[in-house]
Enzyme design. Structure first.
Site, PDB file in Angstrom:
ATOM      1  N   THR A 202     -14.916  62.563   0.197  1.00 24.56           N
ATOM      2  CA  THR A 202     -13.545  62.877   0.786  1.00 24.56           C
ATOM      3  C   THR A 202     -12.992  64.341   0.901  1.00 24.56           C
ATOM      4  O   THR A 202     -13.552  65.275  -0.224  1.00 24.56           O
ATOM      5  CB  THR A 202     -12.332  62.066  -0.128  1.00 24.56           C
ATOM      6  OG1 THR A 202     -12.669  60.794   0.063  1.00 24.56           O
ATOM      7  CG2 THR A 202     -11.018  62.396   0.482  1.00 24.56           C
TER       8      THR A 202
ATOM      9  N   SER B  94     -10.574  58.665   5.639  1.00 20.40           N
ATOM     10  CA  SER B  94     -10.908  57.489   6.486  1.00 20.40           C
ATOM     11  C   SER B  94     -12.113  57.949   7.380  1.00 20.40           C
ATOM     12  O   SER B  94     -12.978  57.154   7.586  1.00 20.40           O
ATOM     13  CB  SER B  94      -9.885  56.645   6.998  1.00 20.40           C
ATOM     14  OG  SER B  94      -8.725  56.526   6.168  1.00 20.40           O
TER      15      SER B  94
ATOM     16  N   GLY C   5      13.739  42.741 -13.853  1.00 15.90           N
ATOM     17  CA  GLY C   5      15.173  43.447 -13.468  1.00 15.90           C
ATOM     18  C   GLY C   5      14.908  44.922 -14.035  1.00 15.90           C
ATOM     19  O   GLY C   5      14.161  45.583 -13.819  1.00 15.90           O
TER      20      GLY C   5
ATOM     21  N   GLU D  98     -12.276  53.725  -1.186  1.00 11.41           N
ATOM     22  CA  GLU D  98     -13.198  53.022  -0.613  1.00 11.41           C
ATOM     23  C   GLU D  98     -12.976  52.283   0.532  1.00 11.41           C
ATOM     24  O   GLU D  98     -13.441  51.068   0.706  1.00 11.41           O
ATOM     25  CB  GLU D  98     -13.995  52.068  -1.556  1.00 11.41           C
ATOM     26  CG  GLU D  98     -14.758  52.979  -2.853  1.00 11.41           C
ATOM     27  CD  GLU D  98     -15.711  52.010  -3.475  1.00 11.41           C
ATOM     28  OE1 GLU D  98     -16.566  51.346  -2.679  1.00 11.41           O
ATOM     29  OE2 GLU D  98     -16.122  52.582  -4.703  1.00 11.41           O
TER      30      GLU D  98
END
Ligand SMILES: Cc1cc2nc3c(=O)[nH]c(=O)nc-3n(C[C@H](O)[C@H](O)[C@H](O)COP(=O)(O)OP(=O)(O)OC[C@H]3O[C@@H](n4cnc5c(N)ncnc54)[C@H](O)[C@@H]3O)c2cc1C
Lengths: 359, 389
Positions: free
Chosen positions: B133, B139, B346, B370
């Site tokens: 990357t 991507s 909560g 990945e």
């Protein structure tokens, strides 16, 4: 570990697929219109022996288990789930007989010998057992126009009703090939009942019934996914197949993912039942997932066909209606979720791997 | 069909469960509280080595096929169990990590000896990592810009990489670079860059939302010179690479591991939710039970989809659709489970000190690393409806 169905079941599944494609699929609209399957289809079905899959050997059955049933039902459901319900005269009503000691062989051989049509109803459908031997209540919809007897299944046990009930035909939202009616019990006497210490057996009977319905749903979902996917690769819009627009490509992917996941849940629960392991929560969960998935797959398949999907010229509108109708049986999504949820909350780690040796 | 576990898998799971409960979970919680990766000299890593972790599955003097390893199915169950205790710690563990499989499949014998050799019987905790990357390309891996230019009999690398796991502590980094950015994937090669090589770094350790136990670093490469022997597979790698690529396009064992991790994270959220609900006496509330049912059901489904992809890989049957499905589905299911569990807490969930709140942050990465959920869907759609590339 092996997640694939055993090879020896392959032949049975193949028989079911061939019968479904050759006999049921071409006549699904006709069966829906006539509210019954044609006699020659019924004869052909009887010849396949598929209805006897889970019957004990003593009454001429193959004594196979839930895994075989869910595999076969997916095939039948993919062609016509209404016809599948109609063709199997005993259907899920078989399970209380198998799981409980209500003279399974004696009653069953009479029922089978006479070719009687038996329905299964549960408390969540609206049947109430009062005083242990009388049934009251109304079931607003059963997928049948008539029946010879009714098996009433409760959390405590089950019983058989032969008199004191009536079925008034109604239009039906789906599954019309099996008929559609409102079932009324009028102080109906319970015969052949088993309520003492029967809780566990009743749970297992319900689990098997859930998988029966869930696997028909798998079939409908598969048909809807396959049909809409093929269509999307043919149909052009804005210069390319609609499947190549990412919004639809991803939708189709998600539909397939939902189907594959639901199927694995059904298979695992069926395997657990056959292996004699605790399976009621797994079956209820698998049932719930099938209903959940079908609620998106049905309408989305129609969406993929656009206006054409809305018309009866294509099967997806039938898939959408019938998936929804199937999902209402046995108390539907809510009853399944309630049963599974109660059970999961009783444990600390419902998904710990390797508990009791199995996944 | 058979959902029984064999004895070996069961005992491996049992041992990991004990390790997870006693060691992994506390180490992960501490890293999260301190908001930093586990330090390189933390005794935890020594304990990993004593346990037998941190080793390569490559065996010297053996061909690639004889590398000893467990079935994919068993690996997936263990990956789920480890992530149940802490997914960040799992990735922080020493070892040859992500690039190991590529080196075993594509590396020359000398490369295996030099780069995997030290992981056979590691003398200290050692790491390696894979850097694909870049700030400008994730991507769309074909679009990476890190350049490799021939220089005499070596190579010069220039570019920048980001979010790379364990980069600053790695003995070497397998850096993906391009010989010609206009030629996409075909022009890409991978290079071993050893720690300390001039021009590598500085490393910026990123501040992450979750999975804090392991280091994710960004760094640049400025005129980094590596010898010819550091080109993965050497100059003649092409044939082997073609075979590897063909294999990668029919089965994938990596995505189901992320799916299994996601299932583990989801399952941890589920168990904590049940525990909280029991302690607070909430299990009588049908809304609470419905939530727990939905979480259990979806996680169980994701697990089965993941195992199915693993079984296909074990049987060397095509599993591209199943592998991508498992990752897309499990990541989504884990995120939803953690979110539902947080809902159940909560306002307690708002305090920022509950395990479920950590799991909610950790889970998100499963849909990113990945191959994002969208990328998985594109891969599936290529198979299902011939979606063009
Ligand atoms: C915790 C963590 C650890 C990591 N570790 C490593 C590592 O060790 N080594 C390494 O090399 N990398 C690593 N990465 C990087 C990771 O692989 C990338 O972040 C990932 O591939 C996505 O790339 P991107 O961040 O550039 O997002 P982009 O590619 O910019 O995507 C942004 C968004 O666009 C969507 N998108 C992109 N293309 C399309 C398309 N064609 N259609 C539809 N949607 C699309 C994506 O799905 C995403 O939602 C790590 C990341 C994280 C968060």
């Amino acid at each position: 570990m092996n997640l694939d169905p055993d090879e020896e079941l392959g032949l049975i599944v193949e028989t079911a697929r061939r019968f479904a494609e050759q006999e049921m699929l071409p006549r699904m609209r006709e069966a829906e219109r006539n509210r019954q399957v044609a006699p020659e289809v019924r004869r052909a079905f009887d010849e396949t022996g598929l209805a006897d899959l889970e019957l004990p050997e003593g009454v001429g059955g193959a004594a196979l288990g839930s895994v075989a049933r869910v595999l076969v039902n997916e095939e039948l459901g993919a062609a016509d789930p209404g016809a599948a319900l109609a063709l199997d005269r005993i259907g899920p009503a078989l399970y209380p007989f198998l799981e409980m000691a209500i003279d399974p062989v004696g009653s069953l051989s009479t029922i089978r010998g006479n070719g009687e049509r038996i329905l299964l109803v549960t408390e969540s459908d609206g049947a109430r057992i009062v005083r242990n031997d009388v049934v009251r209540g109304t079931v607003p919809w059963v997928p049948a126009d008539r029946a010879d007897a009714i098996v009433v299944l409760t959390r405590e046990g089950a019983g058989l009703v032969r008199q004191g009930f009536s079925i008034d035909p109604v239009r039906g939202a789906g599954l019309r090939a099996a008929g559609a009616g409102t079932l009324r019990f009028d102080e109906a006497p319970l015969l052949d009942s088993a309520f003492r210490n029967a809780r566990e057996a009743a749970d297992r009977a319900l689990a098997r019934a859930r998988l029966h319905v869930a696997s028909l749903l798998l079939g409908v979902m598969r048909a809807a996914c396959d049909f809409s996917r093929d269509y999307a690769q043919e149909r052009q819009a804005f210069g390319r197949p609609i499947a190549h627009h990412q919004a639809l490509a991803f939708l189709i992917t998600d539909m397939q993912m939902a189907l594959d996941g639901a199927r694995l849940l059904v298979h695992e629960a069926a395997w657990r039942l056959d292996a004699g392991l605790p399976a009621t929560a797994a079956a209820a969960s698998a049932h719930a997932e099938c209903v959940d998935a079908s609620r998106s797959i049905g309408p989305n398949a129609v969406q993929i066909l656009g206006g054409h999907g809305f018309m009866a010229d294509y099967p997806v509108e039938k898939h959408m209606r019938e998936a929804r109708a199937l999902g209402l049986l046995l108390g539907g999504f809510d009853a399944a979720v309630e049963a599974a949820g109660r059970s999961f909350c009783e444990t600390e780690h419902p998904l710990e791997i390797g508990l009791g040796g199995a996944l | 069909m058979d959902f029984n576990l064999d004895e070996e898998t069961r005992s491996a799971l049992e041992a990991l469960r004990k390790w997870g409960r006693e060691v992994v979970r506390p180490v992960g919680l501490e890293a999260d509280r301190l908001s930093r990766p586990i330090p390189v000299d933390d005794p935890y890593f020594e304990r990993c080595l004593l346990r037998g972790d941190g080793r390569t599955r490559w065996q010297p003097h053996a061909d690639a096929r004889s590398t000893r390893s467990r079935s994919v199915l068993t690996q997936l169950l263990l990956a789920e169990e480890f992530a149940y205790w802490d997914r960040g710690v799992m990735i922080a563990n020493p070892g040859p990590g992500l690039p190991e499989a590529s080196v075993i499949a594509l590396g020359t014998e000398e490369q295996k000896e030099r780069f995997l050799g030290p992981f056979v019987e590691p003398d200290r905790p050692r790491w390696a990592c894979f850097a694909m990357t870049e700030p400008g390309a994730g991507s769309d891996a074909a679009a990476i810009q890190t350049r490799a230019t021939k220089d005499g009999d070596g190579w010069i690398l220039n570019g920048a990489k980001c979010f790379i796991g364990s980069a600053s502590r790695s003995d070497w980094i397998l850096v993906q670079a391009t010989l010609d950015p206009s030629k996409g994937r075909a022009a890409q090669r991978a290079f071993f860059v050893e720690q300390g090589t001039e021009g590598l770094g500085p490393f910026k350790i990123e501040k992450k939302m979750g999975l804090k136990a392991y280091e994710s670093s960004s760094f640049s490469l400025e005129n980094v010179r590596v010898p010819a022997s550091h080109l993965l597979g050497g100059e003649t790698r092409r044939e082997r690479s073609a075979g590897f690529k063909a294999a990668m396009s029919t089965f994938n064992a990596g995505r189901p591991v992320i799916a299994a991790n996601a299932v583990g994270i989801g399952r941890a959220a589920l168990d904590e939710a049940i525990r909280f609900a029991r302690e607070q006496d909430l299990l009588g509330d049908p809304r609470v039970r419905d939530r727990i049912e939905a979480m259990t059901r979806k996680i169980r489904m994701a697990r089965l989809v993941c195992l199915r992809a693993g079984q296909l890989a074990d049987e060397r049957r095509p599993n591209i659709v199943e592998a991508s499905m498992s990752k897309a589905l499990a990541a989504q299911v884990a995120q939803e489970a953690a979110s539902q569990a947080l809902e159940l807490l909560g306002s307690t969930g708002g305090r920022g000190d509950h395990l479920i709140e950590k799991l909610y942050r950790d889970a998100k990465a499963m849909d990113i690393v990945e191959g994002t959920g969208q990328i998985q869907r594109m891969i599936i759609a290529r198979q299902l409806v011939s979606l063009p590339r």
